[in-house]
Design an enzyme around this catalytic site. Structure first.
Site, short mmCIF file in Angstrom:
data_model
loop_
_atom_site.label_atom_id
_atom_site.label_comp_id
_atom_site.label_asym_id
_atom_site.label_seq_id
_atom_site.Cartn_x
_atom_site.Cartn_y
_atom_site.Cartn_z
N TYR A 123 0.81 -1.22 0.00
CA TYR A 123 0.00 0.00 0.00
C TYR A 123 0.85 1.28 0.00
CZ TYR A 123 -4.34 -2.58 0.81
OH TYR A 123 -5.43 -3.41 0.69
N LYS A 170 3.41 -14.14 6.11
CA LYS A 170 3.59 -15.16 5.08
C LYS A 170 5.10 -15.36 4.88
CE LYS A 170 1.76 -17.94 1.93
NZ LYS A 170 0.92 -19.10 2.29
N ASP A 203 -2.90 -17.44 5.49
CA ASP A 203 -3.96 -18.29 4.97
C ASP A 203 -4.53 -19.18 6.07
OD1 ASP A 203 -1.31 -19.09 4.69
OD2 ASP A 203 -1.74 -20.62 3.22
N ASP A 227 -5.87 -5.33 6.02
CA ASP A 227 -7.03 -4.83 5.30
C ASP A 227 -8.02 -5.97 5.06
OD1 ASP A 227 -8.75 -3.21 3.90
OD2 ASP A 227 -7.44 -2.94 2.17
#
Length: 331
Positions: A123, A170, A203, A227
């Site tokens: 972002y 991640k 995930d 987000d």
């Protein structure tokens, strides 16, 4: 009396901000409003999305309550929210997610806080068109920002008596960027021995949130993941209409509803002001008017627990004005 910058916003923004103003006044909040316009309406009038007058107001007042705004589609316009977070260095997005007793929900006993790093990651907006049919975005992660958001999450957990902070990442795939974020939060966690650090790959976190959401306490994560997870979490308790939000920096803070401006229902007395009202109570806590915040929260919960005093989106019959009056009567 505390001066607070106010943005009514676009679409349903004026309706719900006026509702919140009435409730805060009835509850005895000591606030002097300093109203300004930003967003699509302002752009159509002046050609600018964020006028200098608003910037000066927030820099002077330090706190703003903001209704939902619309960013014009196309033309290279950046998100207003992203622009403001970078302009005022609002590095922490804080989203409380809690089931409301008496209000039908898919889950019970959900009570988590998502702390999202607000200043970097994808972002940051560093992206390029490399060639025809090829574009590139750069994921920027720094130790400084990662440690800062980690401290914010642990300080918040400590202040509220929370027992666990879950860092979501991640790093198994993005070993340098997410690896740096994970290591930075681990470094911070070592200074808070009374709070457990849990680690989850993003995930897996998504799956855990929809199978056993009550296990989460405080989540700290990067900008993009935050987000996505914060909207997913809002769905656990009834949707974005019940999700408040705060963007916190060292000098300024903006409190706003998580939902959009919903222009399709603007002016029809159909809007639900709950999310913005909950954001306003968080603002009251921030400016040391917690007694007023507690009164409003109690009245809101009582109103939502009664099927006859809910808004139409929650299965009731009331519009924005009727719902506002019901809350005030329950103060």
């Amino acid at each position: 009396m505390r001066k607070v910058t106010l943005v009514e916003g676009d679409g349903i923004g004026p309706e719900i901000t006026q509702s919140v103003q009435h409730i805060l006044e009835a509850a005895g909040a000591q606030i002097e409003w300093d109203a300004h316009e930003i967003g699509l309406t302002t752009y159509e009038k002046t050609g600018t999305l964020i006028p200098q007058e608003f910037i000066d107001s927030l820099e002077n007042n330090g706190v703003a309550l903001k209704g939902p705004t619309t960013t014009p589609v196309g033309g290279g316009h950046r998100s207003i929210n992203v622009s403001m977070r970078q302009l005022f260095k609002l590095y922490a997005n804080v989203r409380p997610i809690k089931t409301i007793k008496g209000l039908p929900s898919r889950y019970e006993n959900v009570d988590m806080i998502i702390v999202r790093e607000n200043s970097e990651d994808l972002y940051k907006g560093i992206e390029y068109k490399v060639s025809e049919g090829v574009a590139q975005g750069i994921k920027l992660i720094t130790a400084e920002a990662s440690e800062r958001i980690g401290r914010h999450a642990f300080e918040l957990a400590q202040k509220l008596g929370r027992k666990k902070v879950t860092v979501v990442h991640k790093a198994n795939i993005m070993k340098f960027t997410d690896g740096l974020f994970l290591e930075s939060v681990r470094k911070v966690a070592a200074n808070y021995t009374g709070i457990e650090l849990d680690e989850l790959i993003v995930d897996n976190c998504c799956m855990q949130m929809v199978t056993k959401p009550e296990q989460f306490d405080v989540i700290v994560t990067e900008n993009l993941y935050g987000d996505i997870l914060s909207d997913l979490a809002a769905g656990l308790i009834g949707g974005l209409g019940l999700a408040s939000g705060a963007n916190i920096g060292q000098k300024q803070a903006i409190f706003e509803a998580a939902h959009g401006s919903a222009p399709d229902i603007a002016g029809k007395d159909l809007a639900n002001p709950t999310a913005l009202l909950m954001s306003a109570t968080a603002m009251l806590d921030h400016i040391n008017q917690s007694d007023v915040a507690a009164r409003i929260e109690s009245a809101l919960k009582k109103t939502l627990a009664n099927p006859e005093t809910r808004t139409k989106d929650l299965g009731g019959t009331l519009g924005c004005k009727g719902f506002t009056e019901a809350i005030i009567s329950n103060l």
